[in-house]
Design a protein around this motif. Structure first.
Motif, PDB file in Angstrom:
ATOM      1  N   PRO A  65      22.677  42.056  -6.371  1.00 53.80           N
ATOM      2  CA  PRO A  65      22.732  43.233  -7.211  1.00 53.80           C
ATOM      3  C   PRO A  65      23.943  43.486  -8.228  1.00 53.80           C
ATOM      4  N   ALA A  66      25.108  42.549  -7.764  1.00 51.77           N
ATOM      5  CA  ALA A  66      26.162  42.548  -8.769  1.00 51.77           C
ATOM      6  C   ALA A  66      25.952  41.703  -9.891  1.00 51.77           C
ATOM      7  N   ALA A  67      25.473  40.419  -9.749  1.00 50.69           N
ATOM      8  CA  ALA A  67      25.302  39.326 -10.730  1.00 50.69           C
ATOM      9  C   ALA A  67      24.198  39.951 -11.680  1.00 50.69           C
ATOM     10  N   GLU A  68      23.055  40.360 -11.014  1.00 53.43           N
ATOM     11  CA  GLU A  68      22.225  40.960 -11.701  1.00 53.43           C
ATOM     12  C   GLU A  68      22.655  42.196 -12.741  1.00 53.43           C
ATOM     13  N   HIS A  69      23.568  42.870 -12.360  1.00 52.76           N
ATOM     14  CA  HIS A  69      23.838  44.269 -13.176  1.00 52.76           C
ATOM     15  C   HIS A  69      24.233  43.887 -14.542  1.00 52.76           C
ATOM     16  N   GLU A  70      23.638  44.629 -15.527  1.00 55.13           N
ATOM     17  CA  GLU A  70      23.615  44.329 -16.900  1.00 55.13           C
ATOM     18  C   GLU A  70      23.656  45.852 -17.677  1.00 55.13           C
ATOM     19  N   PRO A  71      23.896  46.173 -19.019  1.00 55.56           N
ATOM     20  CA  PRO A  71      23.800  47.277 -19.394  1.00 55.56           C
ATOM     21  C   PRO A  71      22.337  47.774 -19.463  1.00 55.56           C
ATOM     22  N   THR A 256      25.313  12.984  -3.782  1.00 54.36           N
ATOM     23  CA  THR A 256      25.467  13.795  -4.821  1.00 54.36           C
ATOM     24  C   THR A 256      26.041  14.953  -4.597  1.00 54.36           C
ATOM     25  N   GLY A 257      26.456  15.400  -3.311  1.00 52.32           N
ATOM     26  CA  GLY A 257      26.731  16.818  -2.992  1.00 52.32           C
ATOM     27  C   GLY A 257      25.846  18.004  -3.305  1.00 52.32           C
ATOM     28  N   THR A 258      26.327  18.812  -3.042  1.00 51.29           N
ATOM     29  CA  THR A 258      25.567  20.165  -3.706  1.00 51.29           C
ATOM     30  C   THR A 258      26.691  21.135  -3.686  1.00 51.29           C
ATOM     31  N   LEU A 259      25.937  22.563  -3.886  1.00 53.16           N
ATOM     32  CA  LEU A 259      26.775  23.660  -4.150  1.00 53.16           C
ATOM     33  C   LEU A 259      27.021  24.492  -2.780  1.00 53.16           C
ATOM     34  N   LYS A 260      28.106  25.079  -2.642  1.00 52.83           N
ATOM     35  CA  LYS A 260      28.251  26.159  -1.414  1.00 52.83           C
ATOM     36  C   LYS A 260      27.470  27.405  -1.702  1.00 52.83           C
ATOM     37  N   HIS A 261      27.976  27.964  -3.038  1.00 59.22           N
ATOM     38  CA  HIS A 261      27.609  29.168  -3.509  1.00 59.22           C
ATOM     39  C   HIS A 261      26.177  29.217  -4.325  1.00 59.22           C
ATOM     40  N   MET A 262      25.699  30.086  -4.529  1.00 59.12           N
ATOM     41  CA  MET A 262      24.587  30.423  -5.930  1.00 59.12           C
ATOM     42  C   MET A 262      25.557  30.567  -6.859  1.00 59.12           C
ATOM     43  N   VAL A 263      25.301  29.979  -8.230  1.00 60.39           N
ATOM     44  CA  VAL A 263      25.919  29.683  -9.228  1.00 60.39           C
ATOM     45  C   VAL A 263      25.089  30.033 -10.611  1.00 60.39           C
ATOM     46  N   TRP A 264      25.730  31.261 -11.038  1.00 58.55           N
ATOM     47  CA  TRP A 264      25.088  31.395 -12.399  1.00 58.55           C
ATOM     48  C   TRP A 264      25.942  31.179 -13.736  1.00 58.55           C
ATOM     49  N   THR A 265      25.100  30.767 -14.615  1.00 55.12           N
ATOM     50  CA  THR A 265      25.571  30.534 -15.858  1.00 55.12           C
ATOM     51  C   THR A 265      24.847  31.513 -17.017  1.00 55.12           C
TER      52      THR A 265
END
Length: 394
Positions: A65-71, A256-265
């Motif tokens: 809900p935080a990352a998705e929140h937009e105007p 290759t490694g990977t991510l720990k968190h979800m990452v948004w750009t």
């Protein structure tokens, strides 16, 4: 080819009658079916294609809900937070009922910025989050890379949304199928509903190519297909359309490694799963029900991911797919009683997984009590008519 839930649904005969018929075997339809079956009702789920074929097995599984929140999304935020608060209980009940883990992950989400323009837009997003009471911590570029060392050194800044979680859609759908079957739910695939059966202004069942199924209640949960003409009278038409999304799954290794968190750009989001996949999604395309994946779509995903995570160059591409988000005219769900005996739960746009627990509980409450809980009452069909009337008098 998309990731699947890993099992085959046993064939099921079409019953003559059920307490509730659910149209659509996606995430929302199966979640509601399971909760209704838990309440002791007989349930039949009818699916035009296969379980999860629309959006549910194409999704990333974000509970963000935080990352998705937009105007403009302030009206949706209370429902999003309510549903997020229900997820731990929903998860525990579902895993216990199915005997299957769903890879619920709580590491949080990083939203990234590269360059001055993106930093300014990220500042705007952060201010909006703070004004809306959401927890999001501003990070410098070095602080971001301390959390995710494999990211490109050019990261300028980021937001850490600690309470944004994720699940694995393939495991959630597998668990829902198992939980439903154990609760006695009948799931019939390749069984499109051709018409609703009406009697004295009340819906009393559905008609399919294989025959009629009588019901006290019919729940329309057919996702992006909910707005198609023919099933509902024009006065009850649902303002829902498909938005295609293309995604891909990369195979990560120790090398290759990977991510720990979800990452948004600004271009993509990336979600690491416990099975070693890194899911990269998703395009947003208003192209109707055009199926398949495109070179342009896949290029945009790979280039967007490579821009911040150079290690993807060594990762094998294991699956690519597209799906159709069910999107209403205001990007918020429609949960309502349309007529006696006829309910709807659709239009969840990008937030199906986030909103599934609250939606399922709202539908169960509507069937049991004839009313929606307070948190869902703002999401009826009438709001679109009211908005149209306000525009007419403006």
């Amino acid at each position: 080819m998309r990731r699947t839930r890993g099992d085959v649904l046993p064939p099921a005969a079409l019953p003559a009658r059920s307490d509730v018929v659910v149209v659509g075997a996606g995430l929302i339809g199966l979640s509601a079916a399971w909760r209704l079956a838990q309440a002791g009702r007989t349930i039949t789920v009818l699916e035009r294609d296969t379980v999860g074929a629309g959006a549910s097995l194409a999704a990333t599984g974000m509970l963000a809900p935080a990352a998705e929140h937009e105007p403009g999304s302030d009206p949706l935020l209370p429902l999003a937070l309510e549903s997020l608060s229900r997820w731990p209980g929903f998860r525990d009940d579902l895993q216990a009922a199915a005997g299957l883990e769903i890879d619920y992950r709580e590491e949080g989400t990083l939203v990234l910025a590269i360059g001055r323009d993106e930093v300014e837009r990220l500042r705007f997003r952060h201010d909006l989050q703070v004004r809306s009471g959401l927890e999001a911590r501003w990070l410098s570029g070095p602080e971001v890379r301390a959390r995710e060392p494999s990211l490109r050194p050019g990261i300028s800044a980021g937001l850490f949304c600690a309470h944004d979680h994720q699940v694995d859609p393939s495991l959630v759908m597998a668990a829902l199928v198992r939980a439903c079957l154990k609760a006695g739910v009948v799931i019939v695939e390749a069984c499109p509903v051709e018409a609703l059966v009406w009697s004295d202004a009340r819906v009393i069942g559905v008609r399919t190519g294989g025959g009629e199924v009588g019901a006290d209640v019919v729940l329309l949960a057919s996702g992006a297909w909910s707005g198609e003409a023919g099933l509902l009278p024009e006065t009850l038409a649902l303002p829902v359309r498909p938005l295609r999304g293309q995604s891909l799954a990369l195979r990560t290794t120790k090398r290759t490694g990977t991510l720990k968190h979800m990452v948004w750009t600004e271009q993509v989001h990336m979600a690491p799963k416990s099975d070693g996949h890194l899911i990269v999604g998703a395009t947003v395309e208003d192209c109707g029900f055009a199926t398949g994946v495109t070179a342009g779509g896949l290029y945009a995903l790979l280039e967007g991911a490579r821009r911040v995570l150079p290690g993807i160059e060594e990762m094998a591409v294991e699956a690519v797919w597209s799906g159709f988000r069910p999107t209403s005219d205001d990007d918020a769900p429609i949960i309502d009683a349309l007529a006696p005996g006829l309910l709807v739960a659709t239009g969840h746009h990008r937030n199906g997984y986030l909103l599934a627990p609250a939606t399922a509980d709202a539908v169960a409450g509507l069937v049991a009590n004839g009313t929606l809980p307070d948190y869902a009452r703002a999401f009826g069909l009438a709001r679109f008519q009211q908005a149209s009337e306000r525009r007419a008098f403006a």
